[in-house]
Structure formats: structure tokens, C-alpha cells
Design a protein around this motif. Structure first.
Motif, mmCIF file in Angstrom:
data_model
loop_
_atom_site.group_PDB
_atom_site.id
_atom_site.type_symbol
_atom_site.label_atom_id
_atom_site.label_comp_id
_atom_site.label_asym_id
_atom_site.label_seq_id
_atom_site.Cartn_x
_atom_site.Cartn_y
_atom_site.Cartn_z
ATOM 1 N N PRO A 138 5.412 -3.759 6.194
ATOM 2 C CA PRO A 138 4.787 -2.858 7.116
ATOM 3 C C PRO A 138 5.054 -1.481 6.926
ATOM 4 C CG PRO A 138 6.815 -3.929 7.938
ATOM 5 C CD PRO A 138 6.476 -4.633 6.341
ATOM 6 N N GLY A 139 4.312 -0.679 7.425
ATOM 7 C CA GLY A 139 4.435 1.014 7.177
ATOM 8 C C GLY A 139 5.724 1.274 7.861
ATOM 9 N N SER A 140 6.405 0.727 8.750
ATOM 10 C CA SER A 140 7.868 0.909 9.158
ATOM 11 C C SER A 140 8.703 0.951 8.250
ATOM 12 C CB SER A 140 8.238 -0.054 10.345
ATOM 13 O OG SER A 140 8.361 -1.379 9.987
ATOM 14 N N GLU A 141 8.539 0.270 7.166
ATOM 15 C CA GLU A 141 9.579 0.177 5.923
ATOM 16 C C GLU A 141 8.863 0.944 4.644
ATOM 17 O OE1 GLU A 141 10.540 -3.909 4.825
ATOM 18 O OE2 GLU A 141 10.306 -4.434 6.898
ATOM 19 N N LEU A 142 8.583 2.142 5.114
ATOM 20 C CA LEU A 142 7.885 3.214 4.040
ATOM 21 C C LEU A 142 8.687 3.125 2.941
ATOM 22 C CD1 LEU A 142 5.793 5.189 3.298
ATOM 23 C CD2 LEU A 142 6.967 6.901 4.733
ATOM 24 N N THR A 143 9.986 3.720 2.790
ATOM 25 C CA THR A 143 10.678 3.870 1.824
ATOM 26 C C THR A 143 10.765 2.619 0.857
ATOM 27 O OG1 THR A 143 12.306 5.495 2.933
ATOM 28 C CG2 THR A 143 13.039 4.259 0.820
ATOM 29 N N HIS A 144 11.000 1.214 1.218
ATOM 30 C CA HIS A 144 11.075 0.309 0.660
ATOM 31 C C HIS A 144 9.642 -0.058 -0.009
ATOM 32 C CE1 HIS A 144 11.165 -3.836 -0.507
ATOM 33 N NE2 HIS A 144 10.298 -4.348 0.301
ATOM 34 N N GLY A 166 -6.249 11.235 12.210
ATOM 35 C CA GLY A 166 -5.998 10.338 13.184
ATOM 36 C C GLY A 166 -5.359 8.899 12.874
ATOM 37 N N LEU A 167 -4.990 8.872 11.382
ATOM 38 C CA LEU A 167 -4.754 7.537 10.922
ATOM 39 C C LEU A 167 -3.212 7.349 10.633
ATOM 40 C CD1 LEU A 167 -7.475 7.592 8.183
ATOM 41 C CD2 LEU A 167 -7.305 6.193 10.431
ATOM 42 N N LYS A 168 -2.805 6.132 10.947
ATOM 43 C CA LYS A 168 -1.260 5.833 10.719
ATOM 44 C C LYS A 168 -1.211 4.565 9.686
ATOM 45 C CE LYS A 168 2.653 4.359 13.539
ATOM 46 N NZ LYS A 168 3.105 3.982 14.837
ATOM 47 N N LEU A 169 -0.013 4.809 9.025
ATOM 48 C CA LEU A 169 0.024 3.760 7.885
ATOM 49 C C LEU A 169 0.249 2.227 8.494
ATOM 50 C CD1 LEU A 169 0.458 2.985 4.744
ATOM 51 C CD2 LEU A 169 2.819 3.555 5.077
ATOM 52 N N VAL A 170 -0.354 1.364 8.140
ATOM 53 C CA VAL A 170 -0.305 0.224 8.708
ATOM 54 C C VAL A 170 0.892 -0.638 7.687
ATOM 55 C CG1 VAL A 170 -1.241 -2.238 9.177
ATOM 56 C CG2 VAL A 170 -2.398 -0.228 9.913
ATOM 57 N N GLY A 171 0.715 -0.409 6.393
ATOM 58 C CA GLY A 171 1.597 -1.045 5.345
ATOM 59 C C GLY A 171 0.838 -1.150 4.127
ATOM 60 N N GLY A 172 1.352 -2.004 3.160
ATOM 61 C CA GLY A 172 0.704 -2.257 1.704
ATOM 62 C C GLY A 172 1.140 -3.611 1.440
ATOM 63 N N ARG A 173 0.342 -3.610 0.215
ATOM 64 C CA ARG A 173 0.519 -4.983 -0.548
ATOM 65 C C ARG A 173 0.317 -4.613 -1.874
ATOM 66 N NH1 ARG A 173 -1.348 -9.748 1.338
ATOM 67 N NH2 ARG A 173 -1.642 -9.072 3.319
ATOM 68 N N LEU A 174 0.803 -5.859 -2.904
ATOM 69 C CA LEU A 174 0.410 -5.740 -4.422
ATOM 70 C C LEU A 174 -0.729 -6.631 -4.652
ATOM 71 C CD1 LEU A 174 1.784 -4.747 -7.095
ATOM 72 C CD2 LEU A 174 2.924 -6.820 -6.999
ATOM 73 N N LEU A 175 -1.488 -5.966 -5.447
ATOM 74 C CA LEU A 175 -2.663 -6.776 -5.740
ATOM 75 C C LEU A 175 -3.083 -6.747 -7.291
ATOM 76 C CD1 LEU A 175 -5.668 -5.433 -3.294
ATOM 77 C CD2 LEU A 175 -4.141 -7.729 -3.095
ATOM 78 N N PRO A 176 -3.761 -7.916 -7.831
ATOM 79 C CA PRO A 176 -4.144 -7.656 -9.357
ATOM 80 C C PRO A 176 -5.053 -6.609 -9.228
ATOM 81 C CG PRO A 176 -5.329 -9.468 -8.387
ATOM 82 C CD PRO A 176 -4.257 -9.057 -7.135
ATOM 83 N N GLY A 177 -4.981 -5.760 -10.416
ATOM 84 C CA GLY A 177 -5.861 -4.473 -10.852
ATOM 85 C C GLY A 177 -6.828 -5.036 -11.978
ATOM 86 N N PRO A 178 -7.727 -4.106 -12.320
ATOM 87 C CA PRO A 178 -8.615 -4.120 -13.521
ATOM 88 C C PRO A 178 -7.714 -4.560 -14.886
ATOM 89 C CG PRO A 178 -9.309 -2.416 -12.171
ATOM 90 C CD PRO A 178 -7.879 -2.873 -11.762
ATOM 91 N N THR A 179 -6.637 -3.988 -15.160
ATOM 92 C CA THR A 179 -5.823 -3.859 -16.386
ATOM 93 C C THR A 179 -4.282 -4.403 -15.909
ATOM 94 O OG1 THR A 179 -5.257 -1.613 -16.392
ATOM 95 C CG2 THR A 179 -7.400 -2.389 -17.488
#
Length: 256
Positions: A138-144, A166-179
Motif C-alpha cells: 500500500p501507499g502508506s508504506e511508501l519508503t518500503h 487530485g491523485l493519491k498513491l494507492v500502492g504498487g506491485r512487481l510485474l514481469p516486463g518486456p525484458t
């Protein structure tokens, strides 16, 4: 009503909104909400957001997961073998004042622009419909979040500050990319509008933004300092450009 003997957790509140709460706990949760107006207000806001997301994206959520994503979970296949199927999902791309169309079933090797926008729009459409699990961190753990994605991806992953749009960070994830690995960040407005930022290693340098659209979603791509960026959102290109410009300005200042 009195409070339930077993305190109600946030996961149970989410399950209540999603109609996934066990029947034996429903009465307890409703009793809790009647005595906790702050939680009742949160639950109502989640319901409103869920209704907005379902209204816009239910048709996408009902689609099967693309076979390409299933393949990538098992083994990273050469992209030339699968591009013929996925090229058809992109409707058009526009660069500057020029315009062109991606041919259905194109036999030519996909460009960096095509690789990135197909992957980014697939991920955008897959995760923006999620209410309970749109992200891993989650975005609440921005540093991590930033440290984790930076370590896994191999470049400095910085979550831009998009409050001006007007946008707030929800969070992020790791995904497979092109390379290799790709980072995926999600942002949300008070009305439930969602934008995502997809980044992965890119051999080409392309500082001019290029636009792609897929059904009701649009994306802007550029590549700089060995990293490709795709900002994805709705069909309002002016709004998308506003968000992408802010992302671009901040990634340039941070050195990519």
C-alpha cells in the motif's frame, strides 16, 4: 445494539462490502457499524467507489485473463511468437502530429513502444477493477515500496507526487516486463478515477511521448535513461496528458 464480543477487523469490513463475509459475522459487523460512525462512513465510501469501478470496468473484469499472461507466469516465451495475437488488442498509436495503425496479426517484430504499451494496458485493465487487492504494497508504506521495487527492478523507482492532479498513491506491485521485472504504481482520485504508472528497462531512448488506446483506456509512453514509462488511464487524453506530464517532470528531476 451493543458492540460484538469479537472486535471487527478492517478485513471484515472489506468483506462485508464485497458480500464475502461469513453469515455468522454479518450481524456483528452491522452492530459494530451502528455504534462506530467513522467506520460506517468508510464502508459507505468503499461501496460508492466499488459501484463506480464496477460501472466502468465490469465488462473488462468479465474477460478471461489473457493467455499471454498465463504463459509468462510459467516461462518467458520469445515475444515474436506471441505478438501476432496481442498486436490486435491495440487500436491505434499517435506520435506528435503523425498517426498510424497497428495492423491486426502483424508479422513484424514489435517495437519497444508496442511491447510496453501492450503490457502496461493489460496490467492496467487487470488491476484497476480490484477493490480489495489492487496492489501488493500500500501507499502508506511508501519508503518500503520504493526500496523494494528499486531493489527488484535495478533502477531508482520513485513514486511521483500527483496531488496537483487530485491523485493519491494507492500502492504498487512487481510485474514481469518486456525484458525483466517491471514496477507498477496505482493512483486514485476522490471520485475513484484510477491511473497507473508502468516502468521497465528499455533499450531505446524516446523522450517524445507516444499515445496508444485500447477500448476505453489510453496510455502515454516514453523512454529515458534506459527506462521506459507508460502512464495509463481513461479515454480523456487531455486528462491523461496532464498526469503524464507531471510524472515526466518528476522523473526527469530525479534522474529517471
Amino acid at each position: 445494539m451493543t458492540d460484538p464480543k469479537i472486535p471487527v477487523t478492517e478485513d471484515e469490513l472489506h468483506a462485508y462490502v464485497d458480500n464475502e463475509l461469513p453469515a455468522e459475522r454479518r450481524g456483528d459487523v452491522e452492530a459494530w457499524l451502528s455504534g462506530h460512525p467513522d467506520d460506517a462512513e468508510r464502508v459507505q465510501s468503499w461501496r460508492t467507489m466499488a459501484e463506480a469501478l464496477h460501472a466502468r470496468y465490469d465488462a473488462v473484469a468479465d474477460e478471461p485473463v489473457p493467455a499471454r499472461l498465463e504463459i509468462e507466469r510459467l516461462v518467458r516465451q520469445p515475444r515474436r511468437l506471441i505478438y501476432g495475437a496481442i498486436a490486435a488488442t491495440l487500436l491505434a498509436f499517435i506520435a506528435g502530429s503523425g498517426a498510424g495503425w497497428l495492423a491486426r496479426g502483424a508479422a513484424a517484430a514489435p517495437s519497444t513502444f508496442q511491447n510496453f504499451t501492450v503490457d502496461a494496458l493489460d496490467a492496467h485493465r487487470l488491476y484497476v477493477v480490484e477493490v480489495r487487492h489492487p496492489v501488493e504494497v500500500p501507499g502508506s508504506e511508501l519508503t518500503h515500496l520504493q526500496q523494494w521495487l528499486t531493489k527488484r527492478c535495478g533502477w531508482d523507482v520513485h513514486a511521483p507526487e500527483l496531488g496537483a492532479t487530485g491523485l493519491k498513491l494507492v500502492g504498487g506491485r512487481l510485474l514481469p516486463g518486456p525484458t525483466g521485472p517491471a514496477s507498477f504504481l496505482m493512483y486514485e482520485s476522490a471520485s475513484g478515477e484510477r491511473f497507473t504508472i508502468y516502468t521497465a528497462r528499455a533499450a531505446d531512448e524516446m523522450t517524445q511521448m507516444r499515445y496508444a488506446s485500447q477500448d476505453k483506456d489510453g496510455a502515454l509512453f516514453w523512454a529515458d535513461h534506459g527506462v521506459g514509462y507508460v502512464v495509463s488511464g481513461g479515454s480523456d487524453r487531455e486528462r491523461l496528458t496532464q498526469v503524464a506530464r507531471l510524472v515526466y517532470d518528476q522523473t526527469e528531476k530525479s534522474g529517471g
